[in-house]
Design an enzyme around this catalytic site. Structure first.
Site, short mmCIF file in Angstrom:
data_model
loop_
_atom_site.label_atom_id
_atom_site.label_comp_id
_atom_site.label_asym_id
_atom_site.label_seq_id
_atom_site.Cartn_x
_atom_site.Cartn_y
_atom_site.Cartn_z
N HIS A 1 -0.81 4.13 0.85
CA HIS A 1 -0.99 2.67 1.71
C HIS A 1 -2.23 2.87 2.62
CE1 HIS A 1 3.15 2.09 0.36
NE2 HIS A 1 3.12 0.81 0.97
N HIS B 1 0.96 -6.37 -2.77
CA HIS B 1 1.21 -5.11 -2.23
C HIS B 1 1.44 -4.01 -2.89
CE1 HIS B 1 2.09 -2.41 1.22
NE2 HIS B 1 3.23 -2.23 0.77
N ASN C 1 3.70 6.27 3.97
CA ASN C 1 2.45 5.43 3.89
C ASN C 1 1.65 6.15 2.81
OD1 ASN C 1 2.62 3.30 5.72
ND2 ASN C 1 2.12 4.64 7.25
N HIS D 1 -3.76 -0.61 1.57
CA HIS D 1 -3.87 -1.75 2.88
C HIS D 1 -5.31 -2.17 2.83
CE1 HIS D 1 -0.16 -0.45 4.97
NE2 HIS D 1 0.25 -1.46 4.13
N GLU E 1 6.72 1.14 -5.36
CA GLU E 1 7.26 2.00 -4.26
C GLU E 1 8.26 2.85 -4.74
OE1 GLU E 1 6.04 1.48 -1.00
OE2 GLU E 1 5.30 -0.61 -0.98
N LYS F 1 14.68 6.81 2.57
CA LYS F 1 14.14 6.12 3.45
C LYS F 1 15.26 6.47 4.85
CE LYS F 1 11.69 2.32 5.18
NZ LYS F 1 11.07 1.21 5.17
N GLU G 1 8.48 5.37 14.17
CA GLU G 1 6.96 5.98 13.62
C GLU G 1 6.15 6.38 14.66
OE1 GLU G 1 5.31 3.60 10.54
OE2 GLU G 1 3.46 4.75 10.48
N LYS H 1 11.66 -2.46 10.65
CA LYS H 1 10.60 -2.98 11.09
C LYS H 1 10.58 -4.67 10.75
CE LYS H 1 6.92 0.74 10.55
NZ LYS H 1 5.99 1.22 9.68
N ARG I 1 17.02 -12.73 23.16
CA ARG I 1 16.44 -11.33 23.23
C ARG I 1 17.24 -10.33 22.17
NH1 ARG I 1 17.22 -12.46 28.67
NH2 ARG I 1 15.32 -13.05 29.75
N ARG J 1 8.06 9.70 9.38
CA ARG J 1 7.84 8.27 8.92
C ARG J 1 6.45 7.78 8.29
NH1 ARG J 1 11.55 2.97 11.01
NH2 ARG J 1 10.91 1.61 9.44
ZN ZN Z 1 4.55 -0.58 0.99
#
Ligand code: ZN
Ligand code: ADP
Length: 372
Positions: A257, A274, A254, A261, A192, A234, A244, A150, A128, A250
């Site tokens: 993105h 990416h 993106n 994506h 980035e 960040k 987020e 994340k 956990r 946050r």
């Molecule tokens: Zn990215």
């Protein structure tokens, strides 16, 4: 190397009891044991890495851990996105058991975003949740993936579909590890880095413009400077919006993105990395910003010129999927809020905001114009 480039730089991520430091320091891998001994209670740990990174930096990290009294073992996985799977996570749980890791033990991720996301996920779920530390070795992981908690793995048909928020106890960044990073990966990370300049920091953007050759030549001082600036942005945004929450700050991370994506998904994660997809996506995001009259065309041109200047793609290829396919792919992104596409638009270099309800025709016009 100048004295300035060897001085440690620390960025604090303020998250109450989950707060931690990001330490940027050349050769910190050789000091990791000493640094971690002060923040990690248990001395039992497992280092997770891949077969590219492990042979290069694993022994130095292991030696430093050993000298600080850690009882560690090393798990070396095959490189590549395929390792970000529940299957490999299960192999790692077994390795944790085999190494005698208990609730108080620690996992250390040594590698790029793939290793960091996977190791973080295993750390979030084993017993956990156990302590983990990020030692990112790609520029992309240093400025983005390793910071913010994340973690996750892919399902066969959905990237990052299974995951958890689990903050690391520390992030140790050794810019010297970038010396062996392939150029294409370095450039992907620069996408980035440029993103942070556009979204929050006009000075950083100008620095990249002025030092692009040093950055591409992996000059340690230039890299350490941009890594620190990006990490600080960040860290601040994550502190304000750890999980987020819809529309929170946050979401600004993106930038590029929503388009990026969709490009990755519609090309089956084959054609573009990416960072490359985000580079094209950022060019589209600034084109959209001009289209919606938030941004001056001259600023759009500055962003596109810098992306091109560092050797990243700015447009789709004629053979790439058509606009309708790309538009449909963007609607499937998990960040689509209640069926409405959300875009991060720029109002200037260093100033961005989230917009919703952009007319389909405008978005499709941008997709159409973003092709060679
Ligand atoms: Zn990215
Ligand atoms: P990202 O951080 O972009 O998500 P990955 O974790 O997929 O990237 O790493 C990209 C590739 O670079 C992988 O093949 C990985 O093994 C390799 N790699 C990572 N860091 C280094 C490094 N410092 N030197 C050489 N190769 C590296």
């Amino acid at each position: 190397m100048s004295a300035e480039s060897t001085t440690p730089r620390t960025v604090h991520v303020a998250l109450n009891e989950r707060s931690y430091d990001i330490i940027i320091q050349p050769n910190i891998i050789a000091e990791a044991g000493r640094v971690l001994a002060a923040t990690v209670h248990s001395r039992r740990c497992l280092v997770v890495t891949d077969r590219n990174v492990g042979p290069k930096y694993g022994p130095r990290l292991a030696k430093s851990l050993q000298m600080a009294g850690f009882d560690g073992s090393l798990a070396e996985l095959p490189p590549g996105e395929a390792a970000k799977s529940l299957k490999v996570a299960e192999i790692l749980y077994d390795r944790c058991l085999g190494a005698g890791l208990d609730r108080g033990s620690c996992l250390i991720a040594l590698g790029g975003g793939v290793i960091g996301d996977l190791t973080g996920f295993v750390a979030a779920t084993y017993y956990r949740g156990i302590v983990f530390v990020q030692v990112p070795t790609t520029l992309l992981a240093m400025v983005d993936a390793a910071i913010g908690g994340k973690t996750g793995v892919d399902l066969p048909t959905a990237k990052n579909a299974v995951g958890a928020f689990h903050q690391p106890r520390a992030v140790l960044i050794d810019p010297l590890t970038l010396a062996t990073l392939p150029d294409r990966e370095l450039k992907a990370g620069l996408a980035e880095v440029i993103k942070y300049g556009v979204l929050d920091d006009a000075e950083l953007f100008a620095f990249i413009e002025q030092h692009s050759q040093q950055l591409l030549a992996k000059d340690t001082a230039a890299l350490a400077h941009v890594i620190e600036r990006c990490a600080a942005i960040k860290a601040r945004i994550v502190s304000q919006d750890e999980r987020e929450q819809g529309g929170g700050p946050r979401a600004l991370l993106n930038l590029g993105h929503t388009f990026g994506h969709a490009i990755e998904a519609a090309t089956g994660y084959q054609g573009y990395s990416h960072g490359e997809a985000v580079a094209i996506g950022m060019c589209m995001a600034v084109a959209l910003s001009v289209e919606l009259q938030w941004l001056a065309p001259a600023d759009r041109d500055r962003v596109v010129a810098l992306i091109a200047h560092v050797g990243l793609p700015t447009k789709l290829k004629p053979t790439d999927p058509d606009t309708n396919t790309l538009y449909a792919a963007s609607l499937k992104d998990k960040k689509v809020a209640a069926g409405s596409l959300r875009f991060v638009v720029a109002e200037g270099i260093g100033k961005t905001k989230v917009v919703t309800d952009v007319p389909e025709a405008v978005v499709k016009k941008v997709w159409d114009s973003g092709r060679e």
